[in-house]
Design a protein around this motif. Structure first.
Motif, PDB file in Angstrom:
ATOM      1  N   GLY A  86       0.746  -1.250   0.055  1.00  0.00           N
ATOM      2  CA  GLY A  86      -0.099  -0.150   0.091  1.00  0.00           C
ATOM      3  C   GLY A  86       0.803   1.402   0.136  1.00  0.00           C
ATOM      4  O   GLY A  86       0.587   2.126  -0.636  1.00  0.00           O
ATOM      5  N   ALA A  87       1.971   1.379   0.435  1.00  0.00           N
ATOM      6  CA  ALA A  87       2.599   2.453   0.740  1.00  0.00           C
ATOM      7  C   ALA A  87       3.494   2.787  -0.537  1.00  0.00           C
ATOM      8  O   ALA A  87       3.725   3.939  -0.945  1.00  0.00           O
ATOM      9  CB  ALA A  87       3.724   2.110   1.968  1.00  0.00           C
ATOM     10  N   HIS A  88       3.979   1.864  -1.187  1.00  0.00           N
ATOM     11  CA  HIS A  88       4.542   1.986  -2.527  1.00  0.00           C
ATOM     12  C   HIS A  88       3.582   2.321  -3.663  1.00  0.00           C
ATOM     13  O   HIS A  88       3.823   3.064  -4.510  1.00  0.00           O
ATOM     14  CB  HIS A  88       5.220   0.909  -2.979  1.00  0.00           C
ATOM     15  CG  HIS A  88       6.838   0.326  -2.453  1.00  0.00           C
ATOM     16  ND1 HIS A  88       6.797  -0.089  -1.185  1.00  0.00           N
ATOM     17  CD2 HIS A  88       8.114   0.627  -2.996  1.00  0.00           C
ATOM     18  CE1 HIS A  88       8.276  -0.179  -0.893  1.00  0.00           C
ATOM     19  NE2 HIS A  88       8.803   0.254  -1.928  1.00  0.00           N
ATOM     20  N   LEU A  89       2.445   1.847  -3.333  1.00  0.00           N
ATOM     21  CA  LEU A  89       1.470   2.258  -4.449  1.00  0.00           C
ATOM     22  C   LEU A  89       1.044   3.940  -4.140  1.00  0.00           C
ATOM     23  O   LEU A  89       0.656   4.626  -5.028  1.00  0.00           O
ATOM     24  CB  LEU A  89      -0.008   1.473  -4.423  1.00  0.00           C
ATOM     25  CG  LEU A  89       0.292   0.123  -4.766  1.00  0.00           C
ATOM     26  CD1 LEU A  89      -0.978  -0.785  -4.431  1.00  0.00           C
ATOM     27  CD2 LEU A  89       0.312  -0.116  -6.327  1.00  0.00           C
ATOM     28  N   ALA A  90       0.994   4.422  -2.889  1.00  0.00           N
ATOM     29  CA  ALA A  90       0.788   5.484  -2.604  1.00  0.00           C
ATOM     30  C   ALA A  90       1.726   6.397  -3.058  1.00  0.00           C
ATOM     31  O   ALA A  90       1.554   7.537  -3.609  1.00  0.00           O
ATOM     32  CB  ALA A  90       0.469   5.684  -1.032  1.00  0.00           C
TER      33      ALA A  90
END
Length: 714
Positions: A86-90
Motif C-alpha cells: 500500500g505504501a509503494h502504491l501511494a
C-alpha cells in the motif's frame, strides 16, 4: 521487460510513438534541469534509527555526505496503511492505498504508466528493482483501463538475494539502458526487523546507507570513488529521492519486530532529496506526505499524474526561471430559491458547479423534497500541507443552478475531512458523512500521529447543519476509499473500509437514539473495499468487495433484518472487481460493479426480487464498452433503474448511462453523457420526479472541477 535473479532481459517493449493522444491534453516538457529521477526506498527503517537519531551512526553517508547537498523533511509521514504494498502504491500513484501484501494490483495509474503514455517513453527507460519476497506484485502497472500492462515498467526481482545484488543489477541497467525513472526497494532492513534481529537490523541500515551513497557516486560519474564510474549520462541531471515505505512499531506498540500499525514509529518517515533542482543544505519543517512523492516526480519530469491527491513538494525545489508560482482561487456562486422543474435541457446541457483553482473531487449527490444535495472534497489552497474541506451546494431548479451553502465539514487545525458521501430522505432532508483524520504529533500520551474515522452531520427541514456526530470508531489506522451512507426516515446506516481487513459499520434507528457501532465480519485475511449501503423499510443492505491473496475477488451482498442476517456471494472470483453501486426499490435490490472477467472492464449487474434473501439470476454485463467501463453507480424508483459509469471506449474517460423502465427486463442503449475530451470520472447518480441527475469530476478546464447534468435518454 522483466528479469528475475539474473541477467537483465528485454522481453517486451513499446517504443515511442510519433504522435500520442494524451488523455489530459498536451503537457509541456519539464522546465527543470532534472532529466532522471531515482527513488530509493529503504524498506522498513524506523526513523529513530535514521534521521531522528542524533548520532546518525547508522546513516553516516546519508547524513554527512548527501544531506548537505540536498533537502530533508523533518516531518514526513505515511498517513495511510503502513504496509509495503500500500505504501509503494501511494508513492507511485499519489493516492493512499489500502492494499496489503500481494493482494492485487492497484486501481490508480502509477507514475511509470503516466510517464510512458504521456511522453512516449519506451519500457526500457523505466525500471523497478526489488528483492522483496512478495515480488512487488502490482507495482509495475495498475488495473486502470486507460493505462495497464501496455505501459508497464521494466522490472527486476532478486529475492532472496541481497540489497547489494539489487544495487549491482541497477548499475548494469544504468550502463545498458540508461533509464530515466527508477524505483529501487532495498528489503534487507525490513527482513532483519521481522526476524527480530536487532544487530542485523542496524547492520542492514548501514549497508543500505553505503549502497545509496555508491549509487549517487555512480550517478555523478565520480571516478575518484570508482574508476569504472565513467559514464556521465546522469551527472548533474538526476534527482535522487531516498525514503522509506513505513517505519516500525515503537516500544509502546510491541517494538521493532513488526509494523502495520498507526503508531508514530510506523508513520514517521525519513525523506532526503538531492539533485540539480533541489535546494542544498536545507531542512524543511513543513509536513510532507508519502502521497506527495508521485506528484513531485511528475513535476520534475514534465508529465501529469491525473488522479493524484498529493501535492508537489515545492518548498525544496529551485524554481526555474520564468516558471509561474502564482496560486489563487476564483469563486463562483449562483442564486436561486424554491424548487421548480427548470428548463427543458437536453442530455448535453451540463452545468459546471465549481470554478476554483483548487482541486475538486469525489462528488456525491442525493435528492429530497427540498431539492438536489451535492457534496464534494475541495483542496484548501491556503495550506501547504495536506488539507481538504467538504463543500455543499443545493439546487432547487432541477440542477440548472447550484447555490453553495455552509460547508458541512471544514479543516479545523489538524482535523482534516477527506472524502464525502451524502444520502437523503425525501421528507426529512440530507445526512452527509466524510472520512477524516486528525494529526496529533505532540499530544501528551497520544499513541499515534494520525488516526482516521468517519464523522457525519444532518441537514433536516431545510435548516443548517446539525452538530457533528462520530458514527464509527474514531481511531483507525486508515479508511480507504469513500464511506457509504443510507437514509430512510430517521434510520441511518454508515459503512466504511477501515484499515485493511475490516469494515466499520454504524446504525441509528431514530433521531433520539445513539449510534450502534460494529465491525463487519472479516472472512479471514481479505481486504474490504468499495462499501455501499441501502435501506428499505427496516431492512438494511450492504455490498462490498473482499479481495483475497489469490487475487480472486468475491463480491458480497449482506441483508440485515429483524429475522437475521443473510450473506450472498454475488461473484465467485470470475474477475477482479472495482467500484460498485447499490439501490433498492420495494423488494428489488440492484447491485452494479466494474468487472474484468472479459479481459477488460465492463459494468455488471445482478438483482434480488425478495429484498436480498436470494439472488437467483446470474450476473450479466450491462455496458457495451469493449475497452473499459467501471466505477458505476445506480439509482432505482418503482420500475425505473438508472446506471452511470466511467467509460474509455472513446479514447478518453467519458460518462455513460443506461436506463430500464421495466425493472431490468430490458435496457436502453448505452448513452454518452459527456464529450469533454479529457477525464470525466467518478459519476454519481440520484433521481427526483422521474428524472435522473448525475454529477462527476472533470479536468476539461485544466483543473479538477465538479459538473452536473440531468440525463435525458433517447
Amino acid at each position: 521487460m522483466m528479469a528475475q535473479g539474473g541477467r537483465l532481459i528485454v522481453m517486451a517493449m513499446v517504443g515511442c510513438a510519433a504522435g500520442i493522444f494524451l488523455l489530459g491534453g498536451l503537457y509541456p516538457a519539464s522546465s527543470y534541469v532534472t532529466e532522471n529521477v531515482f527513488l530509493i526506498v529503504i524498506d522498513g527503517v524506523r526513523n529513530t534509527e535514521a534521521f531522528d537519531d542524533t548520532t546518525h551512526t547508522n546513516i553516516p553517508h546519508l547524513w554527512n555526505d548527501l544531506r548537505p547537498l540536498g533537502t530533508i523533511y523533518s516531518n514526513f509521514y505515511n498517513t495511510g496503511t503502513t504496509i509495503t504494498t500500500g505504501a509503494h502504491l501511494a508513492m507511485l500513484s499519489g493516492v493512499r492505498s489500502g492494499l496489503p501484501h500481494c493482494i492485487a494490483r492497484g486501481d490508480d495509474p502509477l507514475a511509470f504508466e503516466c510517464y510512458r503514455k504521456e511522453l512516449g517513453i519506451p519500457q526500457e527507460q523505466i525500471w523497478l528493482f526489488d528483492n522483496n519476497p512478495d515480488g512487488f506484485i502490482g507495482m509495475d502497472y495498475s488495473t486502470h483501463p486507460a493505462y495497464g500492462e501496455e505501459y508497464a515498467s521494466s522490472s527486476y526481482h532478486a529475492y532472496p538475494r541481497s540489497d547489494m545484488h539489487v544495487a549491482r543489477a541497477l548499475a548494469q541497467a544504468m550502463d545498458q539502458y540508461h533509464p530515466s525513472l527508477v524505483l529501487v526497494n532495498l528489503f534487507e532492513v525490513d527482513r532483519m526487523g521481522h526476524q527480530e534481529n536487532w544487530e542485523g537490523y542496524l547492520e542492514a541500515i548501514r549497508r543500505a546507507d553505503a549502497i545509496v551513497y555508491r549509487i549517487w557516486k555512480k550517478i555523478q560519474a565520480d571516478t575518484t570513488f570508482n574508476p569504472a564510474f565513467r559514464d556521465t549520462t546522469y551527472r548533474d541531471k538526476t534527482t535522487l529521492i531516498v525514503t522509506t515505505d513505513h517505519g516500525r512499531r515503537d516500544d509502546m506498540h510491541g517494538g521493532f519486530k513488526n509494523h502495520s500499525m498507526r503508531d508514530r514509529g510506523c508513520r514517521d518517515l525519513m525523506f532526503l532529496a538531492v539533485g540539480p533542482d533541489i535546494k542544498a543544505d536545507t531542512v524543511i519543517e513543513t509536513r510532507g506526505d508519502q502521497i506527495d512523492i508521485g506528484s513531485t516526480i511528475a513535476e520534475l519530469l514534465g508529465f501529469s499524474l491525473p488522479l493524484a491527491q498529493g501535492r508537489v513538494l515545492d518548498e525544496m525545489l529551485i524554481v526555474p526561471p520564468g516558471k509561474d508560482e502564482s496560486n489563487g482561487e476564483v469563486e463562483s456562486r449562483a442564486v436561486s430559491s424554491g424548487w421548480h422543474p427548470g428548463p427543458n435541457r437536453s442530455l448535453m446541457d451540463e452545468v459546471r458547479v465549481t470554478d476554483t483553482d483548487a482541486m475538486s473531487r469525489d462528488p456525491s449527490i442525493a435528492a429530497s423534497d427540498e431539492g438536489l444535495h451535492l457534496v464534494w472534497a475541495e483542496r484548501d489552497t491556503g495550506l501547504v500541507s495536506d488539507g481538504w474541506d467538504i463543500r455543499y451546494a443545493l439546487s432547487t431548479d432541477a440542477g440548472s443552478t447550484w447555490v453553495e451553502e455552509d460547508a458541512p465539514f471544514v479543516r479545523k487545525g489538524e482535523d482534516t475531512p477527506h472524502t464525502p458521501d451524502i444520502a437523503a430522505d425525501p421528507l426529512l432532508g440530507a445526512f452527509a458523512v466524510t472520512t477524516a483524520y486528525t494529526f496529533r504529533p505532540d499530544k501528551p500520551g497520544a499513541d499515534s500521529t494520525f488516526v482516521w474515522g468517519v464523522v457525519g452531520r444532518a441537514r433536516y427541514g431545510g435548516g443548517g447543519w446539525s452538530p457533528t456526530v462520530v458514527p464509527t470508531k474514531p481511531k483507525l489506522m486508515m479508511i480507504h476509499g469513500e464511506p457509504a451512507v443510507a437514509v430512510s426516515g430517521e434510520q441511518i446506516e454508515v459503512l466504511s473500509a477501515a484499515s485493511y481487513f475490516q469494515m466499520a459499520a454504524a446504525s441509528r434507528e431514530s433521531l433520539g437514539v445513539g449510534w450502534r457501532r460494529r465491525r463487519v465480519q472479516t472472512w479471514g485475511g481479505r481486504l474490504r473495499e468499495c462499501p455501499e449501503v441501502a435501506i428499505a423499510d427496516t431492512v438494511r443492505h450492504a455490498l462490498f468487495v473482499a479481495r483475497s491473496p489469490g487475487h480472486g475477488v468475491p463480491w458480497y451482498a449482506r441483508r440485515i433484518a429483524a429475522t437475521g442476517t443473510v450473506d450472498t456471494f454475488l461473484t465467485a472470483g470470475e474477475g477482479v472487481i472495482h467500484g460498485a453501486g447499490l439501490a433498492v426499490a420495494g423488494d428489488r435490490v440492484i447491485a452494479v460493479w466494474g468487472d474484468d472477467r472479459q479481459g477488460h472492464w465492463e459494468v455488471y449487474w445482478r438483482r434480488s426480487t425478495d429484498s436480498g434473501i436470494s439472488w437467483p439470476e446470474q450476473a450479466v454485463s450491462l455496458s457495451e464498452s469493449g475497452v473499459g467501463a467501471w466505477l458505476p453507480d445506480v439509482e432505482a424508483s418503482g420500475d425505473s433503474i438508472w446506471v452511470v459509469w466511467e467509460d474509455y471506449r472513446d479514447g478518453n474517460a467519458e460518462i455513460y448511462a443506461k436506463q430500464s423502465t421495466d425493472a431490468g427486463l430490458t435496457w436502453s442503449e448505452d448513452t454518452r453523457v459527456t464529450a469533454a475530451g479529457g477525464f470525466s470520472v467518478h459519476p454519481r447518480v440520484t433521481h427526483r420526479d422521474g428524472d435522473a441527475y448525475v454529477v462527476w469530476q472533470d479536468d476539461r478546464d485544466g483543473n479538477w472541477e465538479i459538473y452536473s447534468a440531468r440525463i435525458a435518454f433517447p
